[in-house]
Design an enzyme around this catalytic site. Sequence first.
Site, mmCIF file in Angstrom:
data_model
loop_
_atom_site.group_PDB
_atom_site.id
_atom_site.type_symbol
_atom_site.label_atom_id
_atom_site.label_comp_id
_atom_site.label_asym_id
_atom_site.label_seq_id
_atom_site.Cartn_x
_atom_site.Cartn_y
_atom_site.Cartn_z
ATOM 1 N N LYS A 226 0.824 -1.219 0.000
ATOM 2 C CA LYS A 226 0.000 0.000 0.000
ATOM 3 C C LYS A 226 0.850 1.258 0.000
ATOM 4 O O LYS A 226 2.027 1.239 0.334
ATOM 5 C CB LYS A 226 -0.977 -0.042 1.176
ATOM 6 C CG LYS A 226 -2.105 -1.026 0.869
ATOM 7 C CD LYS A 226 -3.314 -0.835 1.704
ATOM 8 C CE LYS A 226 -4.407 -1.782 1.183
ATOM 9 N NZ LYS A 226 -5.429 -2.032 2.180
ATOM 10 N N ARG A 260 -3.693 -9.956 4.663
ATOM 11 C CA ARG A 260 -4.134 -10.042 3.263
ATOM 12 C C ARG A 260 -2.991 -9.535 2.400
ATOM 13 O O ARG A 260 -2.607 -8.382 2.495
ATOM 14 C CB ARG A 260 -5.392 -9.180 3.093
ATOM 15 C CG ARG A 260 -5.972 -9.171 1.696
ATOM 16 C CD ARG A 260 -7.177 -8.233 1.635
ATOM 17 N NE ARG A 260 -7.743 -8.203 0.306
ATOM 18 C CZ ARG A 260 -7.271 -7.441 -0.689
ATOM 19 N NH1 ARG A 260 -6.259 -6.646 -0.496
ATOM 20 N NH2 ARG A 260 -7.836 -7.491 -1.886
HETATM 21 N N1 HH2 Z 1 -7.476 -3.625 0.565
HETATM 22 C C1 HH2 Z 1 -7.791 -3.641 -0.735
HETATM 23 C C2 HH2 Z 1 -8.863 -4.394 -1.199
HETATM 24 N N2 HH2 Z 1 -9.590 -5.158 -0.361
HETATM 25 N N3 HH2 Z 1 -10.013 -5.961 1.832
HETATM 26 C C3 HH2 Z 1 -9.716 -5.973 3.131
HETATM 27 N N4 HH2 Z 1 -10.429 -6.728 3.985
HETATM 28 N N5 HH2 Z 1 -8.685 -5.225 3.645
HETATM 29 C C4 HH2 Z 1 -7.921 -4.430 2.857
HETATM 30 O O1 HH2 Z 1 -7.017 -3.735 3.379
HETATM 31 C C5 HH2 Z 1 -8.209 -4.394 1.445
HETATM 32 C C6 HH2 Z 1 -9.284 -5.183 0.967
HETATM 33 C C7 HH2 Z 1 -6.972 -2.842 -1.690
HETATM 34 O O2 HH2 Z 1 -5.894 -3.569 -2.167
HETATM 35 P P1 HH2 Z 1 -5.860 -4.354 -3.566
HETATM 36 O O3 HH2 Z 1 -6.921 -5.383 -3.639
HETATM 37 O O4 HH2 Z 1 -4.501 -4.880 -3.764
HETATM 38 O O5 HH2 Z 1 -6.073 -3.211 -4.643
HETATM 39 P P2 HH2 Z 1 -7.313 -2.743 -5.524
HETATM 40 O O6 HH2 Z 1 -8.388 -2.290 -4.597
HETATM 41 O O7 HH2 Z 1 -6.753 -1.630 -6.375
HETATM 42 O O8 HH2 Z 1 -7.782 -3.917 -6.344
#
Ligand code: HH2
Length: 283
Positions: A226, A260
């Site tokens: 992040k 995660r």
């Molecule tokens: N962060 C993201 C998405 N889903 N779910 C939970 N429970 N906690 C988190 O911190 C979280 C999440 C964002 O990260 P990522 O999926 O890598 O990116 P994007 O939203 O751009 O797909």
Amino acid sequence: MTDAATVWRHRTGEIRLDRTRVMGILNVTPDSFSDGGRYLDPEQALRHGLEMVEHGADVIDVGGESTRPGSDPVTADEEWRRVGPVIRDLAAKVDVPLSVDTMKPEVAAKAIKAGASIVNDVSGLRESAMVHIVARDRVGAVVMHMLGNPKTMQTHPKYADAVGEVRSFLTERIHVLEAAGVASDAVAVDPGVGFGKTQEHNLALLQHLDQIVALGHPVVVGVSRKSFIERLGGGEPGERLPGSIAAATLAVAKGAHVVRVHDVRDTVRAMRVADAVLRGEKL
Ligand code: HH2
């Protein structure tokens, strides 16, 4: 004093929280902040999911809508078109539970039918239809805190007391879920690092994570790659593994149960060492 969480119940079983559990991220999106476009092809997504299980993932979290700051929402049809085949194919091939990362009740309901056991809703199950589905289908849930929505959440986020407000929001959502008949040990909580938070808010939430752990529910933390890590000199998303592992390790030292992550193999190795030191397990 609330009892510490020992299991996370979901549709097809339970995850014992006797060691740190790793949730592998599978983003079937063109625009996720770190891996957008890499797994949009269902075959590539399936391969990556299988690889993460081989590398020790305890849960695979499949998402079809990026929630990065400023992102535009996608329709339920489009989201389902992305995640549906991947959830169905993975469910047929792996034993670990699958979670669906969605804010949309209709996507969650279809994903559960296709084999998902957990709903991970970054909006904290604010829609009552989502609460109803989780109760009805007896799936696990991740209730995450987000200020507003992905489009606007990073525009001057403000709190009088970030940790206290996140904790109050999660407490209120836990009550709503339990009142709807969801088993208490099926509800995991997540402070939502990066979701409507400044650098200071993110750091405060990690520093005081024990206050979220004290709610007595499984605690999920998403710090992987992040941008708060970039602001500390962590580099481009693909270069943020050292910062991601440092943050995950310290979250676990404060009591987090599930991390995660994008980089499953390296994180599993790091968490084994963290668990051995924190819990006295044999290496
Ligand atoms: N962060 C993201 C998405 N889903 N779910 C939970 N429970 N906690 C988190 O911190 C979280 C999440 C964002 O990260 P990522 O999926 O890598 O990116 P994007 O939203 O751009 O797909």
